[in-house]
Design a protein around this motif. Structure first.
Motif: not given
Lengths: 256, 256, 256, 256
Positions: A26-27, A31-37, A39-40, A43-44, A58, A61
């Protein structure tokens, strides 16, 4: 005596020094590489998206984040008025309204399309569409993903979503079937029934390979973002109390 | 007789042909241009983010998406077991658990920092930190944003978040104060109390100018994404029924 | 390696032939014998209520069932509009609004009283009340259970609840302390601050021996009943759609 | 331009001196006179119950209060672990799980019975039952209200609920039809499929004249009571943390 079955999850390993999500640190890797979308998507689906998947997913979303003072948004603001210490519950309350009537319909469209393509076999998609439309009509059920009470004659989000899908190589048979269903429905019912935003989302999500049972999740994620936005505005310019007082006054006026 | 006050929202205008969110045309100016995280920034602040704001804000949103089988994640899976037709309610149920004990602490850290900087005046930040630590100790309250039951000696997310903030020009006085509070707390209590992820989020969100009352919203958005991920895994590999049956059996075993 | 602790519940044993709740056979000892309010007492305390406990506890539960078109009731109706297939989620959404601002204050009153009596020692209750009022004022916090924005000069539910408590032998030191706090607050602040319904509930619940942390549960149970009542009325005479459309129209009017 | 429609509610009038619920003065006509279950009847139907209605309706409400460590009860405890300051949200989270799989099935049974009786005309109830069973089988859907995974061969709550209904004059055609459906289903499928508790509730609620769309509300009210009971036990004997830690450990063990 029942036999225990294993309880396993691949989503996350957390140790004193590390947090690993879907196999990525994760760190350092997320972090810093994947945007929230993105990351979604991770996750999925369990994998980081390609640039094309990222662009298309994106856009799905983002589509349902904000649609004004919907019943969900008003509910969130009213619950926040009563429990401002629990922002999470205000968002949760609004999300509960994302059912069959409003944005939840992306799920129904994706189900219809995935079952349609799954059983299409050698048939032409026009024939598949005709069978689907006839089936819904026989059961007197509305066809998911068609028509919109406000956005007429076309829902302006639909052509743009299809365009983004096409530009990224994700306009295939599901989108084609959705369009054919709309055309068939318009022909049979003799009125404009263009593909709406949830229909487009259901079709494009199917192109991305998402299970129809997760398509409502696209709306849930987007709307969670939007409901936090409504709380942000409520903090700057509160209106929930005014809505409550007006409704309460008018509703009981005839009893006075 | 009460006087009506106006009910206004600037978030969205929806007409038959158009959907305008925060002044931007949704199909033409937002879809395909703003990622989900950037859309969240637009929703909350009213403006599209700069590249630097986007980088920093997305990293905050991503941090709390996934942390394994948390109480929230288990709750979401159990509720989904009972009501699979309402994915939105399963996510909502999990979100309800995002309170004071777990991820909600970003809010407390941001409040502490924003009030601290707001009243700092000419004082040195070390003196401000000392006052804050003394204040919490006098009230026998834990200091938000410090220490972690698992991630020791340091929370690996914190240095990375501060690094991303610094690389983008958002490591300022709030981050500085958070670090000073941690140092002072470690000195006074004589044990390691490093800044944890929610402390880092509270500090960096303050650098971005976000009201502390919205910081829990960062966790809510991220966790909504993660809870949809847990449902996606539950569909592939169901475990909620096993959790339920084991707990139910063991809990009533002594009554048999 | 962590050591498992036992997971035990005494609430229910369920076998193929029997369901035993709190030691009582559900079909034969509970159904037909215990009313819903008495069942609530059994669930919370582990014993069936005496007639006196039943009378007093039912009156507390009934008090907060219905208070018109509260923010919670409106939220429930709006969520039901969006997800009529999930009545449970509509009630859940409304309950989420039962926080610190509205009915949740019974909890605060009970905490204040239970801590006050717990630390009273030999002191006269007038002195205890003075200390409590001074304490809240020093922290600039409102005193829970006093005053009401609508019900003035007195909240008509309060004398009736105290009367029912007295008639059943449950008007003791907690009620006395609540009244003294009201008198002291009125004296010090020089304005009417009578005990309101949540203050009365907090006091009488304390007389019944209920932990203050459960007092919000009295409101939750009552309001769950009331919110189902609002859905029943919404089915007969729908108003949620009208509320939504009026708010949505007015809120975006200035953007047109 | 849209035309406003009236917003009206008959549930409550609140003035400075009075609170009137469904036409009854709350302090003077309701408190001390109506128990919680009777108040629920008043809220839902608009009239205070007769003694017979009270006996029958309370028994329905009580039936589903407690059924051990259900997924809902575990979810409530886990959410309470994360947000103990928001008891209402913990109950709300649990209620969200009351969907189609568990207690929500009373609704389906009532719908089936009310539509069956509504369209029965001159037909014998045996013929109506045969048609219903054939219809469900043709659609490959389970018949609501029949069979139980644990309570075999009969659900002990069912005969007791029917007995209470009969003793109070509420065992009529809906109960009869429910029994006939069970008999027909057992005959056709050649295995025991007795009426379960939710089937009995659906049938008896129909006898009481309740709309099938409200039958899930009976479960919601009862379960709200039960979930507060689970929180009461969690306060005395906490187990949520142990559940969480065991699940989290086992789920990620294979990743270590």
């Amino acid at each position: 005596m029942r036999q225990n079955k294993p309880i396993r999850s691949n989503l996350c390993l957390s140790t004193p020094e590390r947090i690993v999500v879907q196999g990525l640190d994760l760190p350092n890797e997320i972090l810093g590489n994947l945007s929230l979308g993105d990351m979604a998507w991770l996750e999925i689906t369990g994998k980081a998206p390609t640039p094309q998947q990222s662009a298309v997913f994106n856009s799905l979303l983002v589509t349902l984040v904000e649609h004004g003072m919907t019943p969900m948004a008003i509910a969130t603001r009213l619950v926040y008025l009563g429990a401002p210490e629990s922002l999470q519950s205000a968002v949760a309350a609004g999300l509960c309204g994302l059912g069959t009537v409003f944005a939840g319909t992306a799920e129904g469209a994706a189900k219809m399309l995935q079952e349609g393509i799954g059983s299409a076999g050698e048939r032409d998609l026009g024939a598949v569409a005709a069978g689907i439309v006839a089936g819904f009509r026989a059961q007197r059920r509305g066809i998911p993903g068609l028509g919109h009470p406000v956005h007429k004659p076309i829902d302006p989000r639909t052509p743009r979503l299809f365009e983004i899908a096409r530009d990224n190589g994700y306009e295939g048979r599901y989108v084609e079937l959705m369009k054919r269903i709309a055309a068939e429905a318009e022909r049979v019912m003799n009125r404009p029934l263009p593909v709406n935003a949830t229909g487009a989302i259901g079709a494009v999500a199917s192109e991305l390979g998402l299970d129809w049972r997760l398509c409502r999740g696209i709306a849930v994620i987007g709307r969670a973002v939007g409901l936090v936005g409504h709380i942000a505005e409520e903090l700057r310019n509160p209106i929930a109390k005014e809505i409550y007082e007006r409704v309460d006054d008018e509703a009981s006026e005839h009893l006075r």
